[in-house]
Design a protein around this motif. Structure first.
Motif, PDB file in Angstrom:
ATOM      1  N   PRO A 104     -11.539   5.969   0.164  1.00  0.00           N
ATOM      2  CA  PRO A 104     -11.277   4.894  -0.798  1.00  0.00           C
ATOM      3  C   PRO A 104     -10.583   3.689  -0.163  1.00  0.00           C
ATOM      4  O   PRO A 104      -9.632   3.838   0.605  1.00  0.00           O
ATOM      5  N   GLY A 105     -11.082   2.510  -0.485  1.00  0.00           N
ATOM      6  CA  GLY A 105     -10.480   1.273  -0.002  1.00  0.00           C
ATOM      7  C   GLY A 105     -11.000   0.779   1.329  1.00  0.00           C
ATOM      8  O   GLY A 105     -10.788  -0.379   1.693  1.00  0.00           O
ATOM      9  N   VAL A 106     -11.691   1.637   2.085  1.00  0.00           N
ATOM     10  CA  VAL A 106     -12.119   1.270   3.433  1.00  0.00           C
ATOM     11  C   VAL A 106     -13.084   0.089   3.427  1.00  0.00           C
ATOM     12  O   VAL A 106     -12.879  -0.913   4.126  1.00  0.00           O
ATOM     13  N   LEU A 107     -14.154   0.187   2.660  1.00  0.00           N
ATOM     14  CA  LEU A 107     -15.160  -0.877   2.675  1.00  0.00           C
ATOM     15  C   LEU A 107     -14.580  -2.204   2.192  1.00  0.00           C
ATOM     16  O   LEU A 107     -14.895  -3.266   2.743  1.00  0.00           O
ATOM     17  N   ARG A 108     -13.716  -2.139   1.188  1.00  0.00           N
ATOM     18  CA  ARG A 108     -13.122  -3.380   0.683  1.00  0.00           C
ATOM     19  C   ARG A 108     -12.267  -4.040   1.755  1.00  0.00           C
ATOM     20  O   ARG A 108     -12.376  -5.245   2.003  1.00  0.00           O
ATOM     21  N   TRP A 109     -11.421  -3.246   2.423  1.00  0.00           N
ATOM     22  CA  TRP A 109     -10.549  -3.829   3.435  1.00  0.00           C
ATOM     23  C   TRP A 109     -11.329  -4.319   4.656  1.00  0.00           C
ATOM     24  O   TRP A 109     -10.998  -5.353   5.238  1.00  0.00           O
ATOM     25  N   LEU A 110     -12.350  -3.586   5.067  1.00  0.00           N
ATOM     26  CA  LEU A 110     -13.162  -4.058   6.185  1.00  0.00           C
ATOM     27  C   LEU A 110     -13.751  -5.430   5.879  1.00  0.00           C
ATOM     28  O   LEU A 110     -13.759  -6.329   6.729  1.00  0.00           O
ATOM     29  N   GLY A 111     -14.239  -5.608   4.661  1.00  0.00           N
ATOM     30  CA  GLY A 111     -14.808  -6.894   4.266  1.00  0.00           C
ATOM     31  C   GLY A 111     -13.770  -7.985   4.144  1.00  0.00           C
ATOM     32  O   GLY A 111     -13.980  -9.112   4.610  1.00  0.00           O
ATOM     33  N   VAL A 112     -12.640  -7.681   3.539  1.00  0.00           N
ATOM     34  CA  VAL A 112     -11.565  -8.672   3.367  1.00  0.00           C
ATOM     35  C   VAL A 112     -11.071  -9.163   4.725  1.00  0.00           C
ATOM     36  O   VAL A 112     -10.888 -10.370   4.946  1.00  0.00           O
ATOM     37  N   LEU A 113     -10.840  -8.239   5.635  1.00  0.00           N
ATOM     38  CA  LEU A 113     -10.323  -8.607   6.956  1.00  0.00           C
ATOM     39  C   LEU A 113     -11.340  -9.419   7.753  1.00  0.00           C
ATOM     40  O   LEU A 113     -10.983 -10.377   8.435  1.00  0.00           O
ATOM     41  N   ARG A 114     -12.601  -9.047   7.663  1.00  0.00           N
ATOM     42  CA  ARG A 114     -13.630  -9.819   8.366  1.00  0.00           C
ATOM     43  C   ARG A 114     -13.680 -11.244   7.827  1.00  0.00           C
ATOM     44  O   ARG A 114     -13.733 -12.208   8.602  1.00  0.00           O
ATOM     45  N   GLU A 115     -13.652 -11.398   6.500  1.00  0.00           N
ATOM     46  CA  GLU A 115     -13.703 -12.729   5.900  1.00  0.00           C
ATOM     47  C   GLU A 115     -12.487 -13.564   6.278  1.00  0.00           C
ATOM     48  O   GLU A 115     -12.579 -14.793   6.387  1.00  0.00           O
ATOM     49  N   ALA A 116     -11.352 -12.912   6.498  1.00  0.00           N
ATOM     50  CA  ALA A 116     -10.117 -13.623   6.852  1.00  0.00           C
ATOM     51  C   ALA A 116     -10.015 -13.918   8.347  1.00  0.00           C
ATOM     52  O   ALA A 116      -9.028 -14.507   8.792  1.00  0.00           O
ATOM     53  N   VAL A 212       3.437   2.781   4.447  1.00  0.00           N
ATOM     54  CA  VAL A 212       2.796   4.086   4.268  1.00  0.00           C
ATOM     55  C   VAL A 212       2.219   4.149   2.856  1.00  0.00           C
ATOM     56  O   VAL A 212       2.903   3.817   1.884  1.00  0.00           O
ATOM     57  N   VAL A 213       0.942   4.540   2.758  1.00  0.00           N
ATOM     58  CA  VAL A 213       0.265   4.657   1.464  1.00  0.00           C
ATOM     59  C   VAL A 213      -0.495   5.977   1.406  1.00  0.00           C
ATOM     60  O   VAL A 213      -0.811   6.566   2.441  1.00  0.00           O
ATOM     61  N   ASP A 214      -0.783   6.404   0.185  1.00  0.00           N
ATOM     62  CA  ASP A 214      -1.577   7.627   0.025  1.00  0.00           C
ATOM     63  C   ASP A 214      -3.038   7.389   0.352  1.00  0.00           C
ATOM     64  O   ASP A 214      -3.728   8.281   0.823  1.00  0.00           O
ATOM     65  N   SER A 215      -3.530   6.190   0.091  1.00  0.00           N
ATOM     66  CA  SER A 215      -4.892   5.808   0.460  1.00  0.00           C
ATOM     67  C   SER A 215      -4.952   4.294   0.571  1.00  0.00           C
ATOM     68  O   SER A 215      -4.082   3.580   0.048  1.00  0.00           O
ATOM     69  N   LEU A 216      -5.984   3.797   1.237  1.00  0.00           N
ATOM     70  CA  LEU A 216      -6.070   2.357   1.488  1.00  0.00           C
ATOM     71  C   LEU A 216      -6.292   1.543   0.225  1.00  0.00           C
ATOM     72  O   LEU A 216      -6.001   0.345   0.198  1.00  0.00           O
ATOM     73  N   ASP A 217      -6.802   2.166  -0.833  1.00  0.00           N
ATOM     74  CA  ASP A 217      -6.951   1.401  -2.062  1.00  0.00           C
ATOM     75  C   ASP A 217      -5.619   1.192  -2.780  1.00  0.00           C
ATOM     76  O   ASP A 217      -5.555   0.477  -3.786  1.00  0.00           O
ATOM     77  N   HIS A 218      -4.542   1.781  -2.241  1.00  0.00           N
ATOM     78  CA  HIS A 218      -3.198   1.535  -2.757  1.00  0.00           C
ATOM     79  C   HIS A 218      -2.442   0.510  -1.913  1.00  0.00           C
ATOM     80  O   HIS A 218      -1.279   0.205  -2.204  1.00  0.00           O
ATOM     81  N   LEU A 219      -3.068  -0.008  -0.884  1.00  0.00           N
ATOM     82  CA  LEU A 219      -2.402  -0.942   0.028  1.00  0.00           C
ATOM     83  C   LEU A 219      -2.249  -2.308  -0.651  1.00  0.00           C
ATOM     84  O   LEU A 219      -3.228  -2.875  -1.132  1.00  0.00           O
ATOM     85  N   PRO A 220      -1.035  -2.864  -0.693  1.00  0.00           N
ATOM     86  CA  PRO A 220      -0.827  -4.181  -1.319  1.00  0.00           C
ATOM     87  C   PRO A 220      -1.687  -5.256  -0.671  1.00  0.00           C
ATOM     88  O   PRO A 220      -1.962  -5.212   0.544  1.00  0.00           O
ATOM     89  N   PRO A 221      -2.120  -6.261  -1.440  1.00  0.00           N
ATOM     90  CA  PRO A 221      -3.095  -7.252  -0.964  1.00  0.00           C
ATOM     91  C   PRO A 221      -2.702  -7.999   0.304  1.00  0.00           C
ATOM     92  O   PRO A 221      -3.560  -8.294   1.127  1.00  0.00           O
ATOM     93  N   ASN A 222      -1.440  -8.327   0.492  1.00  0.00           N
ATOM     94  CA  ASN A 222      -1.028  -9.136   1.650  1.00  0.00           C
ATOM     95  C   ASN A 222      -0.408  -8.303   2.778  1.00  0.00           C
ATOM     96  O   ASN A 222       0.297  -8.849   3.626  1.00  0.00           O
ATOM     97  N   SER A 223      -0.685  -7.012   2.803  1.00  0.00           N
ATOM     98  CA  SER A 223      -0.013  -6.125   3.766  1.00  0.00           C
ATOM     99  C   SER A 223      -0.213  -6.546   5.216  1.00  0.00           C
ATOM    100  O   SER A 223       0.742  -6.618   5.997  1.00  0.00           O
ATOM    101  N   PHE A 224      -1.453  -6.814   5.611  1.00  0.00           N
ATOM    102  CA  PHE A 224      -1.723  -7.165   7.013  1.00  0.00           C
ATOM    103  C   PHE A 224      -1.074  -8.498   7.369  1.00  0.00           C
ATOM    104  O   PHE A 224      -0.448  -8.635   8.430  1.00  0.00           O
ATOM    105  N   GLU A 225      -1.204  -9.478   6.503  1.00  0.00           N
ATOM    106  CA  GLU A 225      -0.613 -10.795   6.752  1.00  0.00           C
ATOM    107  C   GLU A 225       0.905 -10.689   6.913  1.00  0.00           C
ATOM    108  O   GLU A 225       1.488 -11.296   7.819  1.00  0.00           O
TER     109      GLU A 225
END
Length: 231
Positions: A104-116, A212-225
């Motif tokens: 869960p959350g992997v495909l969304r984050w891969l796309g978000v990071l690529r676009e950014a 630390v999160v239980d899954s990537l779909d729980h990761l806050p939107p600006n975590s990487f930034e």
């Protein structure tokens, strides 16, 4: 003069590059059952029974380390190659036959990071053929700018080598690189590399990571930034 200017520009570019380095098993996919079945069959061929507890204790480590632990600290290089080749071929066959889905959350984050504009790489202790098999099965090759796998390093996690190789391949310095991991050894390796860490509690308990999160779909939107800005 041209050389000096070019080198300076290249250095500036590398300093500005932001990278996310993804572990594979337990982060991009949950393939632990496939690994267990492959290792169980490999040990059965050697006349050994493998418990799930023993498997989990060594999961995520390099094959030579696993076999020295499971069978013999002085096992020969030839036996390591023979047993590991059977195990990995069995694992890839299971992936091909049964398929596999991203966590869960992997495909969304891969796309978000690529676009950014983030560079992305896989940094895994697995053989390259296994990484390729997983990326093929999920059709996600296009998200990654580089791969670093078992063939690219001489030391396994928690040694930082695989992360440093992956960061170099996408042109990023450690301070601008973020590792996503699920295992304590991987998180420790990222720390030794001087990189920020996001821990995913998919296969292990608590992790000593920056987030630390239980899954990537729980990761806050600006975590990487925010992790990069914290440098």
């Amino acid at each position: 003069m041209l050389f000096v200017i070019s080198a300076t520009l290249a250095g500036m570019s590398m300093a500005e590059t932001r990278a996310v380095l993804w572990d594979m098993d337990g982060v991009l996919v949950d393939s632990i059952d496939y690994h267990y079945e492959a290792w169980r069959l490999a040990m059965q061929r050697e006349g050994r029974q493998l418990t799930h507890a023993d498997f989990k204790r060594t999961f995520g480590q390099r094959n030579d380390t696993v076999l020295r632990d499971m069978l013999d600290p002085h096992i020969s290089a030839a036996d390591i190659t023979r047993i590991a080749d059977f195990k990995e071929a069995t694992y890839r066959a299971l992936v091909r036959e049964r398929g596999i889905a991203p966590l869960p959350g992997v495909l969304r984050w891969l796309g978000v990071l690529r676009e950014a504009g983030w560079k992305q790489a896989v940094a895994s202790a697995a053989p390259r053929a296994n990484v390729e098999a997983i990326l093929d099965a999920m059709s996600i090759h296009g998200f990654f700018d580089a791969l670093a796998s078992a063939e690219d390093v001489t030391r396994g996690k928690p040694d930082p080598q695989v992360y440093l190789v992956a960061a170099a391949r996408v042109g990023a310095v450690p301070a601008r690189s973020i590792v996503v991991e699920d295992a304590p050894a991987g998180v420790e390796g990222a720390k030794r590399a001087g990189m920020k860490r996001i821990g995913v509690r998919s296969t292990h308990g608590e992790l000593e990571a920056d987030i630390v999160v239980d899954s990537l779909d729980h990761l806050p939107p600006n975590s990487f930034e925010q992790l990069i800005k914290a440098e």
